[in-house]
Every structure is written in C-alpha cells, then in structure tokens.
Design an enzyme around this catalytic site. Structure first.
Site, PDB file in Angstrom:
ATOM      1  N   TYR A 155      21.340  51.692 -35.070  1.00  9.07           N
ATOM      2  CA  TYR A 155      21.685  50.316 -35.483  1.00  9.07           C
ATOM      3  C   TYR A 155      21.130  49.292 -34.488  1.00  9.07           C
ATOM      4  O   TYR A 155      20.539  48.277 -34.881  1.00  9.07           O
ATOM      5  CB  TYR A 155      23.213  50.236 -35.572  1.00  9.07           C
ATOM      6  N   LYS A 159      18.476  46.354 -35.237  1.00 10.71           N
ATOM      7  CA  LYS A 159      18.896  44.943 -35.113  1.00 10.71           C
ATOM      8  C   LYS A 159      18.139  44.215 -33.997  1.00 10.71           C
ATOM      9  O   LYS A 159      17.910  43.006 -34.082  1.00 10.71           O
ATOM     10  CB  LYS A 159      20.407  44.865 -34.875  1.00 10.71           C
TER      11      LYS A 159
HETATM   12  N1  LIG Z   1      30.748  43.075 -39.970  1.00 11.11           N
HETATM   13  C1  LIG Z   1      30.285  42.909 -38.747  1.00 11.11           C
HETATM   14  O1  LIG Z   1      31.048  42.927 -37.755  1.00 11.11           O
HETATM   15  C2  LIG Z   1      28.821  42.665 -38.503  1.00 11.11           C
HETATM   16  C3  LIG Z   1      28.409  42.315 -37.215  1.00 11.11           C
HETATM   17  C4  LIG Z   1      27.071  42.081 -36.956  1.00 11.11           C
HETATM   18  C5  LIG Z   1      26.145  42.196 -37.989  1.00 11.11           C
HETATM   19  N2  LIG Z   1      26.561  42.545 -39.229  1.00 11.11           N
HETATM   20  C6  LIG Z   1      25.536  42.663 -40.259  1.00 11.11           C
HETATM   21  O2  LIG Z   1      25.849  41.787 -41.330  1.00 11.11           O
HETATM   22  C7  LIG Z   1      25.332  42.324 -42.549  1.00 11.11           C
HETATM   23  C8  LIG Z   1      26.437  42.388 -43.580  1.00 11.11           C
HETATM   24  O3  LIG Z   1      27.450  43.231 -43.081  1.00 11.11           O
HETATM   25  P1  LIG Z   1      28.901  43.341 -43.756  1.00 11.11           P
HETATM   26  O4  LIG Z   1      29.864  43.456 -42.649  1.00 11.11           O
HETATM   27  O5  LIG Z   1      29.071  42.301 -44.789  1.00 11.11           O
HETATM   28  O6  LIG Z   1      28.757  44.790 -44.406  1.00 11.11           O
HETATM   29  P2  LIG Z   1      29.240  45.353 -45.825  1.00 11.11           P
HETATM   30  O7  LIG Z   1      29.160  46.840 -45.681  1.00 11.11           O
HETATM   31  O8  LIG Z   1      30.507  44.717 -46.243  1.00 11.11           O
HETATM   32  O9  LIG Z   1      28.088  44.847 -46.805  1.00 11.11           O
HETATM   33  C9  LIG Z   1      26.780  45.367 -46.762  1.00 11.11           C
HETATM   34  C10 LIG Z   1      26.171  45.237 -48.147  1.00 11.11           C
HETATM   35  O10 LIG Z   1      24.840  45.753 -48.093  1.00 11.11           O
HETATM   36  C11 LIG Z   1      24.632  46.551 -49.242  1.00 11.11           C
HETATM   37  N3  LIG Z   1      23.572  47.527 -48.984  1.00 11.11           N
HETATM   38  C12 LIG Z   1      23.631  48.611 -48.170  1.00 11.11           C
HETATM   39  N4  LIG Z   1      22.469  49.284 -48.227  1.00 11.11           N
HETATM   40  C13 LIG Z   1      21.648  48.607 -49.072  1.00 11.11           C
HETATM   41  C14 LIG Z   1      20.322  48.808 -49.542  1.00 11.11           C
HETATM   42  N5  LIG Z   1      19.587  49.851 -49.147  1.00 11.11           N
HETATM   43  N6  LIG Z   1      19.806  47.919 -50.422  1.00 11.11           N
HETATM   44  C15 LIG Z   1      20.539  46.853 -50.850  1.00 11.11           C
HETATM   45  N7  LIG Z   1      21.802  46.621 -50.445  1.00 11.11           N
HETATM   46  C16 LIG Z   1      22.347  47.488 -49.567  1.00 11.11           C
HETATM   47  C17 LIG Z   1      25.969  47.213 -49.491  1.00 11.11           C
HETATM   48  O11 LIG Z   1      26.074  47.728 -50.803  1.00 11.11           O
HETATM   49  C18 LIG Z   1      26.921  46.061 -49.214  1.00 11.11           C
HETATM   50  O12 LIG Z   1      27.141  45.278 -50.376  1.00 11.11           O
HETATM   51  C19 LIG Z   1      24.746  43.693 -42.188  1.00 11.11           C
HETATM   52  O13 LIG Z   1      23.354  43.573 -41.971  1.00 11.11           O
HETATM   53  C20 LIG Z   1      25.431  44.037 -40.881  1.00 11.11           C
HETATM   54  O14 LIG Z   1      24.687  44.925 -40.120  1.00 11.11           O
HETATM   55  C21 LIG Z   1      27.865  42.788 -39.508  1.00 11.11           C
END
Ligand SMILES: NC(=O)c1ccc[n+]([C@@H]2O[C@H](COP(=O)([O-])OP(=O)(O)OC[C@H]3O[C@@H](n4cnc5c(N)ncnc54)[C@H](O)[C@@H]3O)[C@@H](O)[C@H]2O)c1
Length: 247
Positions: A155, A159
């Site tokens: 990850y 990132k």
């Molecule tokens: N939640 C956190 O604390 C956090 C922190 C830093 C970064 N992020 C980043 O923010 C973004 C959103 O995270 P989130 O917390 O909403 O996660 P989440 O798991 O709630 O949502 C992720 C979405 O991406 C979709 N997805 C996964 N693989 C896919 C693919 N191959 N093609 C198309 N869609 C796909 C999933 O179906 C889901 O709807 C991500 O990139 C995550 O890495 C999240």
C-alpha cells in the site's frame, strides 16, 4: 452558480466510502457524476440515489486494474457527455501484512489497483482533456505515503508512487491546461479502517492534534476545492487532510 456546474466528473471507487460521499458533494455542486467501481449493486443504487436528488449520474462497472476496461469506459463517457472535466482516482484496496508475511499475490493485487489502476485511468481519460485544453486529475494518496506504516509495504509503495506520478503528470500536462494534484487523507472513518484494532486507532488519535478520525466529508471538501476554479493555479501538489497527524 455552483462551483462544479456542468462539470463531467469521473470518480473511481465511488460505490462506497470516501468516493460515495465525494459523489454526493460533487452532485450538490452541480457536477454530472460518473461512478467507476467493481461493486455493481452498490454503484447502481448510488446512481439511483443521486438521480432521485436531481443530479445527472451514471454507473459503469469498471475494474480500474484493467486498461482495456478504463479505455472503453472513458470512450463511453466522452460519447455520452461530450467531455471529461475531472477524474478523481479514488479506488483503492488494502491487503496488509508484514514484509515477512506478505504474499506475492497480495503485493501484486494492491499494486494493480492502487498504482496501475491510477495509471490506467489517467492514461485513458487524459487524451480527452488534452484535446479540450483543460482538465483536473486528482489522485488519492495517503498519510502513510509520507511516513510509512507497519505492515503496508504494498500500500505504501503504491501511495508513495502516486505522489511521484502527480509531479510527473503535472509537468507533462500543465501546458495542455490540465492540473494534477494529490490528496493524502489521514485516517478516515470508512470500511477500509474497520480492520484496524481499536488500540491502534486510539494511539493514532493521541498523535493527531485535532484528536479525531477524519470523516469522508473532510476529503470530499478537498476534492471539491481542487476540482474547482478556485484551484486553477495549483498543480503538482499533495494536500494532506489528516488532522495534523504528520506534523
Ligand atoms: N479510509 C482511510 O483511512 C484512508 C486513508 C488514506 C487513504 N485512503 C484512500 O482513499 C480511497 C478511498 O478509500 P475508502 O476508505 O473510501 O475505501 P472503501 O473501501 O470504502 O472504498 C473503496 C472503493 O473502491 C472500490 N474499488 C476497489 N477496487 C477497485 C477496482 N479495481 N476498480 C474500481 N473500483 C474499485 C471499492 O469497490 C470501493 O467502492 C482509497 O484509495 C484509499 O486507499 C483511505
């Protein structure tokens, strides 16, 4: 006039979490929303909800790890709406394990979605922006790209690479009127962090000056800003939205 009036915005991974809240916020700001996600049912019901509130929206079942899929989907968006103004490269997954325990498959899956997926989406969408002479590309990085994290080789590799790609693409595409920026969310209350033990969350909160987890709205607000005209002279940047945890 709303800040994203008539902007055609693709949001990847918008069937849930931060992406879904972003889709709602963008729709409230007048945008036409296109959701690319691998969750068909959730994606379709998200679009139904957006349309019921009066927004223009559509869902495409797209695995962003497949270039064939993103290229075809981008063409369909252009054929339907005549332009693509914004892409938020938000789709992401985790498969955490220490270096010793991480399988090659888990390494590759996360690289395929979180890094190659962003390359695929941007490569598929940017030609339409280049032809139009304008566009906004927004990449979702993470706080862990800035200081590493135990058990997240795959990850963090992906990132961190997105911050580099943001700089490369901002140099390549700036002369075409396109801005490219990243957002580095801190720890945000979504399904993604449900697997993080409470003890770890509490330790993170202690290190966070604002003393709370982020909400998806906090990230969506940053995306609205970066997609809006107010951010037209900002490119190649990574904006931390993390309650100050990286201070
Ligand atoms: N939640 C956190 O604390 C956090 C922190 C830093 C970064 N992020 C980043 O923010 C973004 C959103 O995270 P989130 O917390 O909403 O996660 P989440 O798991 O709630 O949502 C992720 C979405 O991406 C979709 N997805 C996964 N693989 C896919 C693919 N191959 N093609 C198309 N869609 C796909 C999933 O179906 C889901 O709807 C991500 O990139 C995550 O890495 C999240």
């Amino acid at each position: 006039m709303k800040v994203l009036e008539n902007k055609v915005c693709i949001i990847t991974g918008a069937a849930s979490g931060i992406g879904w809240v972003t889709a709602q916020k963008f729709a409230n700001e007048g945008a036409t929303i296109v959701i690319w996600d691998v969750q068909k049912e959730k994606g379709e019901s998200a679009v139904a909800e957006l349309m019921a509130s009066g927004a223009k929206a559509s869902f495409q079942l797209v695995n962003t790890a497949s270039f064939e899929a993103t290229e075809q989907a981008a063409k369909e968006v252009f054929d339907t709406y005549g332009k693509i103004d914004v892409i938020i490269n938000n789709a992401g997954i985790t498969r955490d394990a220490t270096l010793a325990k991480m399988s090659i498959d888990d390494w590759q899956k996360v690289i395929d979605v979180n890094l190659t997926g962003v390359f695929n989406c941007t490569k598929s969408v940017s030609p339409y922006m280049v032809n139009a002479g304008c566009g906004r590309i927004i990449n979702t990085s993470s706080v862990v790209a800035l200081y590493g994290n135990f058990g997240q080789s795959n990850y963090v590799a992906a990132k961190s690479a997105l911050i580099g790609l943001t700089k490369v693409w901002s140099r390549e595409l700036g002369r075409k009127g396109i801005t490219v920026n990243a957002v580095a969310p801190g720890f945000i209350a979504t399904d993604m962090i449900k697997t993080v033990p409470e003890k770890v969350i509490n330790a993170l909160l202690e290190k966070t000056p604002l003393q709370r987890l982020g909400q998806p709205e906090d990230i969506a607000n940053a995306y609205v800003f970066l997609a809006s005209d107010a951010a037209s002279f900002i490119t190649g940047q990574c904006l931390s939205v993390d309650g100050g945890i990286t201070l």
